[in-house]
Design an enzyme around this catalytic site. Structure first.
Site, PDB file in Angstrom:
ATOM      1  N   TRP A  53     101.981 -36.760 125.710  1.00  0.00           N
ATOM      2  CA  TRP A  53     100.614 -36.515 125.256  1.00  0.00           C
ATOM      3  C   TRP A  53      99.716 -36.102 126.425  1.00  0.00           C
ATOM      4  O   TRP A  53      98.505 -36.169 126.335  1.00  0.00           O
ATOM      5  CB  TRP A  53     100.051 -37.770 124.589  1.00  0.00           C
ATOM      6  N   CYS A  88     103.553 -37.224 117.298  1.00  0.00           N
ATOM      7  CA  CYS A  88     103.833 -38.022 116.106  1.00  0.00           C
ATOM      8  C   CYS A  88     104.409 -37.214 114.954  1.00  0.00           C
ATOM      9  O   CYS A  88     105.356 -37.657 114.287  1.00  0.00           O
ATOM     10  CB  CYS A  88     102.586 -38.782 115.665  1.00  0.00           C
ATOM     11  N   HIS A 140      97.611 -39.663 112.288  1.00  0.00           N
ATOM     12  CA  HIS A 140      98.901 -40.156 112.754  1.00  0.00           C
ATOM     13  C   HIS A 140      99.902 -39.943 111.628  1.00  0.00           C
ATOM     14  O   HIS A 140      99.581 -40.147 110.460  1.00  0.00           O
ATOM     15  CB  HIS A 140      98.828 -41.624 113.145  1.00  0.00           C
ATOM     16  N   ASP A 194     108.126 -45.632 111.265  1.00  0.00           N
ATOM     17  CA  ASP A 194     107.418 -44.827 112.261  1.00  0.00           C
ATOM     18  C   ASP A 194     108.234 -44.747 113.544  1.00  0.00           C
ATOM     19  O   ASP A 194     108.348 -45.729 114.279  1.00  0.00           O
ATOM     20  CB  ASP A 194     106.047 -45.454 112.545  1.00  0.00           C
ATOM     21  N   ASN A 231      93.492 -50.206 107.915  1.00  0.00           N
ATOM     22  CA  ASN A 231      92.428 -51.096 107.452  1.00  0.00           C
ATOM     23  C   ASN A 231      91.608 -51.764 108.543  1.00  0.00           C
ATOM     24  O   ASN A 231      90.715 -52.552 108.226  1.00  0.00           O
ATOM     25  CB  ASN A 231      93.030 -52.205 106.574  1.00  0.00           C
ATOM     26  N   ASP A 275      88.863 -52.911 111.228  1.00  0.00           N
ATOM     27  CA  ASP A 275      87.431 -52.692 111.396  1.00  0.00           C
ATOM     28  C   ASP A 275      87.184 -51.932 112.698  1.00  0.00           C
ATOM     29  O   ASP A 275      87.976 -52.029 113.647  1.00  0.00           O
ATOM     30  CB  ASP A 275      86.684 -54.027 111.467  1.00  0.00           C
ATOM     31  N   GLU A 335      87.998 -51.371  96.857  1.00  0.00           N
ATOM     32  CA  GLU A 335      86.869 -51.689  97.734  1.00  0.00           C
ATOM     33  C   GLU A 335      87.131 -51.275  99.174  1.00  0.00           C
ATOM     34  O   GLU A 335      86.193 -51.097  99.953  1.00  0.00           O
ATOM     35  CB  GLU A 335      86.546 -53.181  97.676  1.00  0.00           C
ATOM     36  N   TYR A 346      94.131 -36.043 119.962  1.00  0.00           N
ATOM     37  CA  TYR A 346      94.125 -36.658 118.639  1.00  0.00           C
ATOM     38  C   TYR A 346      94.474 -38.136 118.665  1.00  0.00           C
ATOM     39  O   TYR A 346      94.117 -38.888 117.763  1.00  0.00           O
ATOM     40  CB  TYR A 346      95.084 -35.914 117.698  1.00  0.00           C
TER      41      TYR A 346
END
Length: 677
Positions: A240, A276, A334, A357, A397, A399, A445, A522
């Site tokens: 990278w 990736c 990704h 992965d 997910n 935060d 949600e 990225y």
């Protein structure tokens, strides 16, 4: 009558491979799927086979392991063990006769390269015959197989299809890239089997490894580690850095065959280089070749949570420059794969798609690999489930905690619970378009409002959101700020955007505005600033002002534009009186000019007949450019390239299998046309 004597044995390769849906897979062996019968024809001289006078016993050998299956005249085929059942006898007018034996492998047989032997035992003698080699694959057509997939359309897409579509870029500017998985190319299946043979598990304990190959969970973990070279003699080396001079720029790859062949031909030296989407696409090839249904998945705004706290920390200075103060990062996109399999180790309800992965990010049980993590477990937040569910859950997910800092002191903080996992996508079965699968990973949600805006992205078009990114706004009681890109940025054009500032108070304010644009990879935080603007603003009570900015091409122009460039754009608004600061940020891609491919008479393409296509490139710059046009064709005939000219354009017959041609072009008038037939 003469004694029964075996003359020849025919493995019926063409007929068996057609029935097993392995026709087209290139191998030096007969290729079969487990849990399904195949036919062996035994030609003999003398009297017919008499089970009372002689025994026929098949020996099926896998490394140091073997099983024997005596030929029975009455036994039914079994899905739990190897069986051999006499089918029919045929007497030819020439005097030579034959009979067929139906051999069946269990649906839980280990995949691998077997050798078949036949032993003929009579009262007076024992004779052995070598029949040949058989490559046994998983069988998604067999209900008893743990990779069984009920829909024929989905089996066609996720096992048989050798053409795919990967998605890169950012949520506001998605870049589709076609990919040739190449599992039918010459020798590729044998190379895929070599990955299992070269793996550390096989080298450490061959017998244990071969026994474990009955389980797709085990197989997928081995392949996930072997696609990268970090712990073993794996296929790809990641890079990278932007410096690829001793290898291949990851963006240059368009198919898996060249990568796998290069790995095999160099005695398992790692191929340079992958990122990736390359890791994921190569793994998809291997898994489909082994018979495990697999698809490539892109997660936009993918969190790399290095400390496992489910929170990504981002730091900005008061001038709007993003700082590299955290090991955590958010990848604009990704790419991983999902494979379809049963998960008896997790209990009921977790069969189906599993995240795998091969990109080397974090270790799993001491090796750089990830998964299989059940998508259902991620959706249900079962972070106690193996394998690597917590890591993947954070990727979709986590935060995002954004802080403005000065001299080590935090000036303001905001938390965004919707940015990560903004869109999770894959190729739609039977179509060159995008399918949104975010709802398979996230509850309602949790889902980001990007989802509805992404419908309709196809292989030839791009959607772009120009409304303010409300989920990226850091607001105080007194001031709100947001960014609005006015159009999709394209290389060669100015980047146009609005800054929208709202004063929520009933008193006028003096504000300081700091805007900062940085180059970005990225998968990591931004680097240097290439453009900035700073000024003071007076804003009236309850007033909203819109300020337009343009970043000219000369400010962001790179020395060599080889791929789409990413930008992190941020604005910090400071209330001079209260010292409150608010921030809005946006990461976006600057698209490179696209190639337009026009096929003549697309609906009337005839096999073995030349076909004409025109490739059109529009030069967006005000100077001449030079470059290289690469044309590839998958599934075409080998060694039959034909070159000829059509008027003032170039043409070629794309008959070679996996043929690639690179052609230099030079554009004076801003348009380059190249045709091939």
């Amino acid at each position: 009558m003469d004694e029964f004597k075996v003359r020849t044995i025919d493995l019926q390769q063409m007929q068996n491979q057609t029935r097993h849906k392995t026709d087209g897979l290139s191998s030096s062996t007969l290729v079969l799927r487990r849990g399904q019968a195949f036919t062996v024809t035994i030609n003999f001289d003398g009297r017919p086979f008499d089970p009372m006078k002689e025994k026929l016993i098949f020996r099926i050998v896998l490394g140091p392991l073997y099983v024997e299956a005596p030929v029975s005249v009455s036994r039914q085929p079994s899905l739990t063990q190897w069986t051999a059942v006499l089918e029919k006898c045929i007497r030819n007018p020439t005097g030579h006769s034959a009979f067929s034996v139906s051999l069946s492998s269990p649906a839980s047989a280990s995949i691998g390269a077997y050798t078949l032997h036949l032993r003929v035992e009579t009262r007076l003698s024992v004779k052995a015959y070598f029949l040949g080699q058989v490559t046994l694959l998983c069988n998604p057509w067999c209900p008893a197989d743990s990779v069984f997939l009920q829909s024929e359309d989905l089996r066609t897409e996720y096992v048989k299809s050798d053409i795919g579509l990967l998605f890169k870029g950012s949520t506001g500017n998605i870049v589709p890239q076609s990919w040739s998985f190449d599992q039918y190319e010459k020798g590729i299946l044998d190379i895929c089997m070599k990955l299992l043979q070269v793996s550390p598990q096989h080298q450490a304990d061959m017998g244990k490894d071969l026994l474990n190959r009955s389980n797709p969970v085990y197989i997928s973990r081995v392949i996930s580690a072997m696609v990268n070279c970090n712990d073993d003699k794996g296929v790809l080396m990641g890079n990278w850095s932007g410096d690829y001079k001793d290898g291949v720029n990851p963006s240059k790859w368009s198919g898996s065959a060249d990568i796998l062949r290069m790995w095999s031909e160099t005695q398992f030296s790692p191929v340079k280089y992958g990122q990736c989407w390359v890791f994921a696409a190569v793994m998809c090839t291997v898994m489909r070749a082994l018979g495990i249904p697999t698809r490539v998945v892109t997660n936009f705004n993918s969190a790399h949570d290095t400390d496992g706290n489910m929170t990504i920390e981002e730091y900005y200075n008061e001038k709007g420059e993003k700082l590299s103060m955290s090991r955590d990062s958010i990848w604009n996109f990704h790419v991983w794969v999902e494979s379809w399999m049963k998960r008896p180790d997790l209990g009921r309800g977790y069969d189906g798609w599993q995240v795998l992965d091969p990109t080397p990010q974090e270790m799993s049980a001491g090796m750089f690999r990830c998964g299989p993590a059940a998508v259902t477990a991620i959706y249900e937040r079962r972070v106690d489930a193996q394998y690597d569910v917590p890591f993947v859950y954070a990727e979709v997910n986590a935060d995002v905690r954004t802080m403005i800092v000065r001299n080590g002191r935090v000036l303001s903080t905001s938390v965004d619970k919707r940015r990560v996992g903004a869109l999770i996508s894959t190729k739609r079965p039977g179509s060159m378009s995008m399918q949104d699968i975010t709802s398979e990973y996230k509850t309602e949600e949790d889902e980001n409002t990007y989802r509805g805006s992404m419908a309709g992205v196809t292989g030839r078009s791009t959607t772009f959101r120009c409304e303010p990114q409300s989920d990226r706004i850091m607001a105080s009681k007194g001031v709100e700020v947001s960014l609005q890109l006015l159009k999709a940025p394209v290389v060669g054009e100015n980047i146009s955007f609005n800054i929208i500032i709202t004063n929520n108070d009933a008193a006028p304010k003096l504000l300081r505005k700091h805007v900062n644009a940085q180059n970005k990879e990225y998968n990591r935080n931004p680097t240097e600033t290439f453009w900035e603007a700073h000024d003071d603003i007076k804003i009236g009570p309850k007033e909203t002002v819109t300020i337009k900015h343009e970043i000219s091409f000369k400010h962001y122009m790179l020395k060599e534009t080889e791929e789409d460039s990413l930008v992190n754009l941020a604005v910090v608004i400071e209330d001079v009186k209260s010292q409150e600061r608010v921030l809005a940020s946006e990461e976006f891609i600057i698209r490179s000019p696209s190639l337009d491919i026009q096929i003549q008479n697309e609906v009337s393409v005839i096999i073995n007949t030349p076909q004409v296509a025109t490739v059109i490139f529009t030069n967006p710059f005000n100077v001449a450019v030079s470059g290289e046009l690469t044309v590839s064709g998958s599934g075409l005939l080998e060694e039959k390239a034909q070159m000829r000219h059509i008027t003032e354009t170039h043409a070629y017959d794309p008959t070679p299998r996996n043929h690639k041609e690179a052609r230099q072009f030079h554009s004076q008038d801003g348009r380059c046309q190249d045709a091939f037939c």
